[in-house]
Design a protein around this motif. Sequence first.
Motif, PDB file in Angstrom:
ATOM      1  N   LEU A 160      -0.734  -2.709  11.205  1.00  0.00           N
ATOM      2  CA  LEU A 160      -1.266  -4.061  11.017  1.00  0.00           C
ATOM      3  C   LEU A 160      -2.747  -4.121  11.377  1.00  0.00           C
ATOM      4  CD1 LEU A 160       1.739  -6.113  12.427  1.00  0.00           C
ATOM      5  CD2 LEU A 160       0.985  -6.020  10.034  1.00  0.00           C
ATOM      6  N   ASP A 161      -3.135  -3.452  12.448  1.00  0.00           N
ATOM      7  CA  ASP A 161      -4.542  -3.448  12.849  1.00  0.00           C
ATOM      8  C   ASP A 161      -5.398  -2.731  11.814  1.00  0.00           C
ATOM      9  OD1 ASP A 161      -6.519  -4.225  14.853  1.00  0.00           O
ATOM     10  OD2 ASP A 161      -6.751  -2.070  15.213  1.00  0.00           O
ATOM     11  N   ARG A 162      -4.887  -1.657  11.263  1.00  0.00           N
ATOM     12  CA  ARG A 162      -5.638  -0.892  10.257  1.00  0.00           C
ATOM     13  C   ARG A 162      -5.817  -1.685   8.970  1.00  0.00           C
ATOM     14  NH1 ARG A 162      -8.492   0.860   7.358  1.00  0.00           N
ATOM     15  NH2 ARG A 162      -8.899   2.979   6.677  1.00  0.00           N
ATOM     16  N   LEU A 163      -4.881  -2.567   8.650  1.00  0.00           N
ATOM     17  CA  LEU A 163      -4.950  -3.342   7.397  1.00  0.00           C
ATOM     18  C   LEU A 163      -5.814  -4.590   7.509  1.00  0.00           C
ATOM     19  CD1 LEU A 163      -1.226  -3.128   6.205  1.00  0.00           C
ATOM     20  CD2 LEU A 163      -3.192  -1.812   5.384  1.00  0.00           C
ATOM     21  N   LYS A 164      -6.336  -4.887   8.684  1.00  0.00           N
ATOM     22  CA  LYS A 164      -7.075  -6.139   8.875  1.00  0.00           C
ATOM     23  C   LYS A 164      -8.356  -6.221   8.036  1.00  0.00           C
ATOM     24  CE  LYS A 164      -9.823  -4.994  12.931  1.00  0.00           C
ATOM     25  NZ  LYS A 164      -9.370  -3.889  13.710  1.00  0.00           N
ATOM     26  N   ASP A 165      -8.902  -5.071   7.661  1.00  0.00           N
ATOM     27  CA  ASP A 165     -10.153  -5.073   6.888  1.00  0.00           C
ATOM     28  C   ASP A 165      -9.938  -4.990   5.383  1.00  0.00           C
ATOM     29  OD1 ASP A 165     -11.748  -5.221   9.208  1.00  0.00           O
ATOM     30  OD2 ASP A 165     -11.588  -3.062   9.496  1.00  0.00           O
ATOM     31  N   GLY A 166      -8.684  -4.981   4.946  1.00  0.00           N
ATOM     32  CA  GLY A 166      -8.415  -4.953   3.511  1.00  0.00           C
ATOM     33  C   GLY A 166      -7.378  -3.917   3.145  1.00  0.00           C
ATOM     34  N   PRO A 167      -7.054  -3.835   1.856  1.00  0.00           N
ATOM     35  CA  PRO A 167      -6.006  -2.924   1.383  1.00  0.00           C
ATOM     36  C   PRO A 167      -6.313  -1.461   1.727  1.00  0.00           C
ATOM     37  CG  PRO A 167      -6.643  -4.452  -0.347  1.00  0.00           C
ATOM     38  CD  PRO A 167      -7.635  -4.618   0.763  1.00  0.00           C
ATOM     39  N   VAL A 168      -5.245  -0.720   2.024  1.00  0.00           N
ATOM     40  CA  VAL A 168      -5.368   0.694   2.378  1.00  0.00           C
ATOM     41  C   VAL A 168      -4.249   1.456   1.679  1.00  0.00           C
ATOM     42  CG1 VAL A 168      -5.395   2.372   4.274  1.00  0.00           C
ATOM     43  CG2 VAL A 168      -6.348   0.094   4.630  1.00  0.00           C
ATOM     44  N   ARG A 169      -4.577   2.623   1.174  1.00  0.00           N
ATOM     45  CA  ARG A 169      -3.579   3.472   0.525  1.00  0.00           C
ATOM     46  C   ARG A 169      -2.705   4.178   1.570  1.00  0.00           C
ATOM     47  NH1 ARG A 169      -6.932   6.511  -4.276  1.00  0.00           N
ATOM     48  NH2 ARG A 169      -7.460   4.625  -5.428  1.00  0.00           N
ATOM     49  N   PHE A 170      -1.527   4.560   1.120  1.00  0.00           N
ATOM     50  CA  PHE A 170      -0.551   5.225   1.988  1.00  0.00           C
ATOM     51  C   PHE A 170      -1.163   6.450   2.668  1.00  0.00           C
ATOM     52  CE2 PHE A 170       2.752   8.298   2.930  1.00  0.00           C
ATOM     53  CZ  PHE A 170       3.756   7.529   3.493  1.00  0.00           C
ATOM     54  N   ASN A 171      -1.785   7.333   1.893  1.00  0.00           N
ATOM     55  CA  ASN A 171      -2.335   8.562   2.472  1.00  0.00           C
ATOM     56  C   ASN A 171      -3.469   8.288   3.449  1.00  0.00           C
ATOM     57  OD1 ASN A 171      -0.555  10.451   1.391  1.00  0.00           O
ATOM     58  ND2 ASN A 171      -1.674  10.514  -0.540  1.00  0.00           N
ATOM     59  N   SER A 172      -4.222   7.233   3.233  1.00  0.00           N
ATOM     60  CA  SER A 172      -5.275   6.867   4.186  1.00  0.00           C
ATOM     61  C   SER A 172      -4.651   6.412   5.502  1.00  0.00           C
ATOM     62  CB  SER A 172      -6.163   5.760   3.626  1.00  0.00           C
ATOM     63  OG  SER A 172      -6.938   6.247   2.563  1.00  0.00           O
ATOM     64  N   LEU A 173      -3.595   5.631   5.414  1.00  0.00           N
ATOM     65  CA  LEU A 173      -2.890   5.215   6.634  1.00  0.00           C
ATOM     66  C   LEU A 173      -2.362   6.438   7.384  1.00  0.00           C
ATOM     67  CD1 LEU A 173      -0.875   2.132   5.333  1.00  0.00           C
ATOM     68  CD2 LEU A 173      -2.683   2.089   7.055  1.00  0.00           C
ATOM     69  N   LYS A 174      -1.793   7.357   6.624  1.00  0.00           N
ATOM     70  CA  LYS A 174      -1.228   8.566   7.239  1.00  0.00           C
ATOM     71  C   LYS A 174      -2.324   9.379   7.936  1.00  0.00           C
ATOM     72  CE  LYS A 174       0.352  11.733   4.572  1.00  0.00           C
ATOM     73  NZ  LYS A 174       0.527  13.063   4.149  1.00  0.00           N
ATOM     74  N   ARG A 175      -3.486   9.466   7.315  1.00  0.00           N
ATOM     75  CA  ARG A 175      -4.618  10.197   7.919  1.00  0.00           C
ATOM     76  C   ARG A 175      -5.190   9.466   9.129  1.00  0.00           C
ATOM     77  NH1 ARG A 175      -6.107  11.287   2.843  1.00  0.00           N
ATOM     78  NH2 ARG A 175      -7.433   9.445   2.722  1.00  0.00           N
ATOM     79  N   ASP A 176      -5.329   8.154   9.013  1.00  0.00           N
ATOM     80  CA  ASP A 176      -5.972   7.352  10.065  1.00  0.00           C
ATOM     81  C   ASP A 176      -5.110   7.197  11.314  1.00  0.00           C
ATOM     82  OD1 ASP A 176      -8.091   7.065   8.346  1.00  0.00           O
ATOM     83  OD2 ASP A 176      -7.595   5.005   7.773  1.00  0.00           O
ATOM     84  N   ILE A 177      -3.804   7.112  11.127  1.00  0.00           N
ATOM     85  CA  ILE A 177      -2.890   6.907  12.258  1.00  0.00           C
ATOM     86  C   ILE A 177      -2.299   8.278  12.610  1.00  0.00           C
ATOM     87  CG2 ILE A 177      -0.878   5.658  13.114  1.00  0.00           C
ATOM     88  CD1 ILE A 177      -1.481   3.538  10.942  1.00  0.00           C
ATOM     89  N   MET A 178      -3.008   8.973  13.430  1.00  0.00           N
ATOM     90  CA  MET A 178      -2.637  10.359  13.744  1.00  0.00           C
ATOM     91  C   MET A 178      -1.265  10.446  14.385  1.00  0.00           C
ATOM     92  SD  MET A 178      -6.234  11.768  15.071  1.00  0.00           S
ATOM     93  CE  MET A 178      -7.691  11.500  14.089  1.00  0.00           C
ATOM     94  N   ARG A 179      -0.536  11.493  13.986  1.00  0.00           N
ATOM     95  CA  ARG A 179       0.794  11.843  14.486  1.00  0.00           C
ATOM     96  C   ARG A 179       1.919  10.974  13.929  1.00  0.00           C
ATOM     97  NH1 ARG A 179       1.234  14.846  19.958  1.00  0.00           N
ATOM     98  NH2 ARG A 179       3.332  14.579  19.244  1.00  0.00           N
ATOM     99  N   ILE A 180       1.615  10.031  13.037  1.00  0.00           N
ATOM    100  CA  ILE A 180       2.704   9.299  12.399  1.00  0.00           C
ATOM    101  C   ILE A 180       3.216  10.171  11.256  1.00  0.00           C
ATOM    102  CG2 ILE A 180       1.251   7.981  10.772  1.00  0.00           C
ATOM    103  CD1 ILE A 180       3.214   5.604  11.232  1.00  0.00           C
ATOM    104  N   THR A 181       4.516  10.312  11.167  1.00  0.00           N
ATOM    105  CA  THR A 181       5.082  11.124  10.100  1.00  0.00           C
ATOM    106  C   THR A 181       5.181  10.279   8.832  1.00  0.00           C
ATOM    107  OG1 THR A 181       7.374  10.515  10.598  1.00  0.00           O
ATOM    108  CG2 THR A 181       6.453  12.452  11.771  1.00  0.00           C
ATOM    109  N   PRO A 182       5.186  10.924   7.668  1.00  0.00           N
ATOM    110  CA  PRO A 182       5.347  10.159   6.425  1.00  0.00           C
ATOM    111  C   PRO A 182       6.623   9.318   6.422  1.00  0.00           C
ATOM    112  CG  PRO A 182       4.649  12.397   5.934  1.00  0.00           C
ATOM    113  CD  PRO A 182       4.944  12.350   7.414  1.00  0.00           C
ATOM    114  N   LYS A 183       7.700   9.852   6.997  1.00  0.00           N
ATOM    115  CA  LYS A 183       8.970   9.122   7.038  1.00  0.00           C
ATOM    116  C   LYS A 183       8.840   7.850   7.880  1.00  0.00           C
ATOM    117  CE  LYS A 183      13.776   9.523   8.338  1.00  0.00           C
ATOM    118  NZ  LYS A 183      14.504   9.646   9.543  1.00  0.00           N
ATOM    119  N   VAL A 184       8.265   7.981   9.077  1.00  0.00           N
ATOM    120  CA  VAL A 184       8.108   6.826   9.960  1.00  0.00           C
ATOM    121  C   VAL A 184       7.140   5.821   9.341  1.00  0.00           C
ATOM    122  CG1 VAL A 184       7.248   6.069  12.213  1.00  0.00           C
ATOM    123  CG2 VAL A 184       8.765   8.044  12.048  1.00  0.00           C
ATOM    124  N   LEU A 185       6.074   6.311   8.725  1.00  0.00           N
ATOM    125  CA  LEU A 185       5.128   5.416   8.058  1.00  0.00           C
ATOM    126  C   LEU A 185       5.830   4.637   6.951  1.00  0.00           C
ATOM    127  CD1 LEU A 185       2.306   4.270   7.598  1.00  0.00           C
ATOM    128  CD2 LEU A 185       1.788   6.320   6.242  1.00  0.00           C
TER     129      LEU A 185
END
Length: 137
Positions: free
Chosen positions: A33-58
Motif C-alpha cells: 500500500l505504501d509503495r502504491l501511494k505515488d501511482g500505479p506499479v507493475r507486479f515485477n516492480s513491486l517484487k523488486r522494490d519489496i525485498m524478500r517478498i516471494t512472488p507467491k506471497v506478493l
Amino acid sequence: MSTLELPYDVYQDRCPTRLVLDRLADKWALLILDRLKDGPVRFNSLKRDIMRITPKVLSETLRKLERDGLIARAVFATVPVTVEYSLTPLGDTLTDTVSALAHWAERNMDAVLAAQAAYDAASEVAARPTPGLHRLR
C-alpha cells in the motif's frame, strides 16, 4: 442508533472489522500500500522494490487487497501481458496512515532495539539464581 454509534465494534470478537485489521497489520500489505501511494506499479516492480517478498506471497497479498477494495488491478494486452496495480479511492484514504506507520518504524528503530536489549538483559538477570536462595523442586 445515534450519530456517535458505529455499526461495527472492533473490540467484539466476531466483528468483521477484525478481518480488515488483520490485513492491514500484515507487513507485506503495508509495504504494498505504501509503495502504491505515488501511482500505479507493475507486479515485477513491486517484487523488486519489496525485498524478500516471494512472488507467491506478493500475488496472494495483492489478491486480498483487491478483494477488500483497496487496490485495483489493470491488465494491458501487450506481449508479454502487463499488469499494473494502483490504489482505489478507498485505498487512497489509508495513504497517510500506512505511510506514518511504515516510516514510524524507520524513525524509531534505534529506540526499539535499545528497549529490546534492556528487556532481554533484565530478563537474564531475573532468571539467574539468587545466591543463598534455594528453590524447591
